[in-house]
Design a protein around this motif. Structure first.
Motif, PDB file in Angstrom:
ATOM      1  N   VAL A   1     -12.208 -13.871   2.127  1.00 41.39           N
ATOM      2  CA  VAL A   1     -10.902 -13.562   2.692  1.00 41.39           C
ATOM      3  C   VAL A   1      -9.964 -14.729   2.433  1.00 41.39           C
ATOM      4  CG1 VAL A   1      -9.630 -12.938   4.779  1.00 41.39           C
ATOM      5  CG2 VAL A   1     -12.006 -12.178   4.482  1.00 41.39           C
ATOM      6  N   ALA A   2      -8.788 -14.425   1.888  1.00 40.44           N
ATOM      7  CA  ALA A   2      -7.790 -15.456   1.604  1.00 40.44           C
ATOM      8  C   ALA A   2      -6.434 -14.968   2.090  1.00 40.44           C
ATOM      9  CB  ALA A   2      -7.744 -15.760   0.108  1.00 40.44           C
ATOM     10  N   THR A   3      -5.581 -15.916   2.478  1.00 41.59           N
ATOM     11  CA  THR A   3      -4.271 -15.587   3.044  1.00 41.59           C
ATOM     12  C   THR A   3      -3.186 -16.359   2.322  1.00 41.59           C
ATOM     13  OG1 THR A   3      -5.287 -15.194   5.212  1.00 41.59           O
ATOM     14  CG2 THR A   3      -2.900 -15.526   5.157  1.00 41.59           C
ATOM     15  N   ALA A   4      -2.084 -15.664   2.004  1.00 42.44           N
ATOM     16  CA  ALA A   4      -0.942 -16.309   1.357  1.00 42.44           C
ATOM     17  C   ALA A   4      -0.149 -17.116   2.377  1.00 42.44           C
ATOM     18  CB  ALA A   4      -0.046 -15.262   0.703  1.00 42.44           C
ATOM     19  N   ASP A   5       0.526 -18.141   1.893  1.00 39.81           N
ATOM     20  CA  ASP A   5       1.373 -18.951   2.764  1.00 39.81           C
ATOM     21  C   ASP A   5       2.577 -18.143   3.230  1.00 39.81           C
ATOM     22  OD1 ASP A   5      -0.306 -21.136   2.383  1.00 39.81           O
ATOM     23  OD2 ASP A   5       0.843 -21.891   0.671  1.00 39.81           O
ATOM     24  N   ALA A   6       2.992 -18.366   4.480  1.00 42.29           N
ATOM     25  CA  ALA A   6       4.197 -17.713   5.006  1.00 42.29           C
ATOM     26  C   ALA A   6       5.404 -18.159   4.184  1.00 42.29           C
ATOM     27  CB  ALA A   6       4.366 -18.075   6.479  1.00 42.29           C
ATOM     28  N   PRO A   7       6.378 -17.298   3.942  1.00 43.64           N
ATOM     29  CA  PRO A   7       6.539 -15.956   4.518  1.00 43.64           C
ATOM     30  C   PRO A   7       6.043 -14.838   3.592  1.00 43.64           C
ATOM     31  CG  PRO A   7       8.576 -16.582   3.468  1.00 43.64           C
ATOM     32  CD  PRO A   7       7.594 -17.710   3.212  1.00 43.64           C
ATOM     33  N   HIS A   8       5.202 -15.155   2.600  1.00 43.99           N
ATOM     34  CA  HIS A   8       4.836 -14.183   1.580  1.00 43.99           C
ATOM     35  C   HIS A   8       3.857 -13.142   2.121  1.00 43.99           C
ATOM     36  CE1 HIS A   8       6.956 -16.739  -1.074  1.00 43.99           C
ATOM     37  NE2 HIS A   8       6.032 -17.675  -1.152  1.00 43.99           N
ATOM     38  N   VAL A   9       4.142 -11.871   1.830  1.00 41.40           N
ATOM     39  CA  VAL A   9       3.223 -10.770   2.125  1.00 41.40           C
ATOM     40  C   VAL A   9       3.115  -9.912   0.869  1.00 41.40           C
ATOM     41  CG1 VAL A   9       3.740 -10.735   4.589  1.00 41.40           C
ATOM     42  CG2 VAL A   9       5.066  -9.288   3.030  1.00 41.40           C
ATOM     43  N   PHE A  10       2.002  -9.170   0.761  1.00 36.95           N
ATOM     44  CA  PHE A  10       1.741  -8.374  -0.435  1.00 36.95           C
ATOM     45  C   PHE A  10       2.162  -6.923  -0.206  1.00 36.95           C
ATOM     46  CE2 PHE A  10      -1.476 -11.788  -0.430  1.00 36.95           C
ATOM     47  CZ  PHE A  10      -1.102 -12.418  -1.610  1.00 36.95           C
ATOM     48  N   ASP A  11       3.031  -6.437  -1.084  1.00 40.81           N
ATOM     49  CA  ASP A  11       3.423  -5.029  -1.046  1.00 40.81           C
ATOM     50  C   ASP A  11       2.554  -4.185  -1.958  1.00 40.81           C
ATOM     51  OD1 ASP A  11       5.808  -5.092   0.754  1.00 40.81           O
ATOM     52  OD2 ASP A  11       6.497  -6.517  -0.762  1.00 40.81           O
ATOM     53  N   ASP A  12       2.012  -4.773  -3.020  1.00 41.09           N
ATOM     54  CA  ASP A  12       1.090  -4.064  -3.889  1.00 41.09           C
ATOM     55  C   ASP A  12       0.371  -5.068  -4.775  1.00 41.09           C
ATOM     56  OD1 ASP A  12      -0.273  -1.910  -4.850  1.00 41.09           O
ATOM     57  OD2 ASP A  12       1.371  -1.051  -6.011  1.00 41.09           O
ATOM     58  N   LEU A  13      -0.787  -4.646  -5.277  1.00 38.44           N
ATOM     59  CA  LEU A  13      -1.584  -5.439  -6.216  1.00 38.44           C
ATOM     60  C   LEU A  13      -2.068  -4.521  -7.323  1.00 38.44           C
ATOM     61  CD1 LEU A  13      -3.898  -7.427  -3.732  1.00 38.44           C
ATOM     62  CD2 LEU A  13      -1.801  -8.267  -4.812  1.00 38.44           C
ATOM     63  N   ILE A  14      -2.260  -5.076  -8.531  1.00 38.70           N
ATOM     64  CA  ILE A  14      -2.770  -4.279  -9.643  1.00 38.70           C
ATOM     65  C   ILE A  14      -3.435  -5.205 -10.659  1.00 38.70           C
ATOM     66  CG2 ILE A  14      -0.665  -4.378 -11.047  1.00 38.70           C
ATOM     67  CD1 ILE A  14      -1.197  -1.482 -11.863  1.00 38.70           C
ATOM     68  N   PHE A  15      -4.525  -4.726 -11.251  1.00 37.42           N
ATOM     69  CA  PHE A  15      -5.123  -5.401 -12.397  1.00 37.42           C
ATOM     70  C   PHE A  15      -4.530  -4.805 -13.672  1.00 37.42           C
ATOM     71  CE2 PHE A  15      -8.644  -6.244  -9.393  1.00 37.42           C
ATOM     72  CZ  PHE A  15      -8.822  -7.603  -9.621  1.00 37.42           C
ATOM     73  N   VAL A  16      -4.019  -5.655 -14.550  1.00 37.93           N
ATOM     74  CA  VAL A  16      -3.595  -5.247 -15.888  1.00 37.93           C
ATOM     75  C   VAL A  16      -4.355  -6.121 -16.860  1.00 37.93           C
ATOM     76  CG1 VAL A  16      -1.677  -4.981 -17.514  1.00 37.93           C
ATOM     77  CG2 VAL A  16      -1.321  -4.528 -15.080  1.00 37.93           C
ATOM     78  N   ASP A  17      -5.235  -5.470 -17.636  1.00 42.34           N
ATOM     79  CA  ASP A  17      -6.214  -6.203 -18.438  1.00 42.34           C
ATOM     80  C   ASP A  17      -7.047  -7.056 -17.472  1.00 42.34           C
ATOM     81  OD1 ASP A  17      -5.293  -4.970 -20.768  1.00 42.34           O
ATOM     82  OD2 ASP A  17      -3.742  -6.486 -21.046  1.00 42.34           O
TER      83      ASP A  17
END
Length: 268
Positions: A91-107
Motif C-alpha cells: 500500500v502506497a499513498t501520494a503526497d497531499a493534495p494529489h489524488v488519483f482519478d484514474d490509472l492505466i497501463f500502456v505498454d
C-alpha cells in the motif's frame, strides 16, 4: 472455449472487476468473506491465481501484462498493488493534495490521471513516485466533459470524457507530449474503444468488420446492455445482447454491468 468454474454466470457472491490479458479478475462480495479476496481466472487455460485479502477499500482494478494487479478508489490518494505469489498487498499513498482519478497501463508504463494532469507512476514496496508530464489547466484550455477516464489507442495515451445530455456524449483527447496537453480528436484511424462501466477496457482494430470503426462501445448498467457512440457524427445507439439463458431486460433487471472479453487480443 471459456473455462468457468461456476457455469455460465458468476455467483452473486463474486463480482467481476475486469478482463485483461486472458484473465478474468473477480472479487468476493459476501459479508462473511470481507475483506475481499481477488481471483485471476484465465478464461482459455483455466489457470487460477488467488491473491491475499485486500487491506483497504477500492472500486477499480487494473492488470499489467506481467500480472501486477493495482487497486485504487478514484478521488483518493492510496494505491494497492500485488502479484500472484505475494503474501501481502503493498500500500502506497501520494503526497497531499494529489489524488488519483484514474490509472492505466500502456505498454509497460503506469500512467495516472490527477485532476486533468497526466503523470507516470512508479510503485515500490511501500511508496510511489509521481512524475507530471504537463502543467495545470485553466478554464480556457480545460477538456470538455463531466466524467474523465484514461484510455489508449495504438500505444498512445488518451483522455476520454463522458457527458450526460439528452443522450450520452463522449469525447476523446490525445496526449501531445511536445506540447504537454490534451487535444481533442474525432478519428481513431478506424479503431474502436471499449469502455467498461467503471473505466477503459481495450482498443480494437482496425480490420474487424463485426465492429464499427471510430466508435466507442460502452458497457451499460445492466447485464447484456451497451452503447455504441460514433465519434464521426455523434450518434449513440443502445444495444442489448441476445443469448440463451440471458436474463430479462426491464426496469427490474439487476444492476450488473457486463465485462468485455477480447479473444482476438490473446497471443497466438
Amino acid at each position: 472455449r471459456f473455462r468457468l468454474p461456476w457455469g455460465h454466470h458468476l455467483p452473486p457472491s463474486r463480482l467481476t472487476l475486469l478482463y485483461a490479458h486472458g484473465f478474468l479478475v473477480t472479487a468476493t462480495t459476501a459479508a462473511a468473506q470481507y475483506p475481499p479476496r481477488l481471483l485471476l481466472l484465465h478464461l482459455f487455460t483455466g489457470d487460477q491465481q488467488r491473491l491475499p485479502r485486500v487491506p483497504t477499500p477500492f472500486s477499480r482494478a487494473i492488470l499489467s501484462a506481467d500480472l501486477l494487479v493495482v487497486l485504487f478508489l478514484p478521488g483518493r490518494s492510496t494505491v494497492q498493488h500485488c502479484r500472484p505469489g505475494d503474501a501481502l498487498w503493498r500500500v502506497a499513498t501520494a503526497d497531499a493534495p494529489h489524488v488519483f482519478d484514474d490509472l492505466i497501463f500502456v505498454d509497460a508504463t503506469l500512467y495516472a490521471l490527477v485532476g486533468l494532469r497526466l503523470a507516470t507512476l512508479e510503485l515500490s514496496e511501500s511508496s510511489l513516485e509521481l512524475s507530471f508530464l504537463g502543467g495545470e489547466y485553466d478554464e480556457e484550455n480545460r477538456p470538455v466533459g463531466e466524467r474523465f477516464m484514461l484510455g489508449e489507442c495504438d500505444g498512445e495515451v488518451l483522455l476520454i470524457s463522458e457527458e450526460q445530455a439528452e443522450t450520452v456524449v463522449y469525447r476523446v483527447f490525445r496526449w501531445v507530449p511536445g506540447e504537454g496537453k490534451w487535444v481533442m480528436i474525432t478519428s481513431l484511424g478506424g479503431r474502436t474503444l471499449f469502455l467498461g462501466f467503471h473505466g477503459f477496457a481495450a482498443c480494437i482494430g482496425p480490420g474487424f468488420p463485426e465492429i464499427r470503426g471510430d466508435c466507442i462501445y460502452a458497457a451499460g448498467r445492466r447485464l447484456g446492455e451497451w452503447f455504441e457512440y460514433s465519434l464521426v457524427n455523434g450518434t449513440c445507439d443502445v444495444c442489448y445482447a441476445e443469448y440463451v439463458g440471458a436474463p430479462p431486460l426491464n426496469s427490474d433487471s439487476p444492476l450488473r454491468p457486463p465485462v468485455w472479453v477480447f479473444p482476438s487480443l490473446m497471443p497466438a
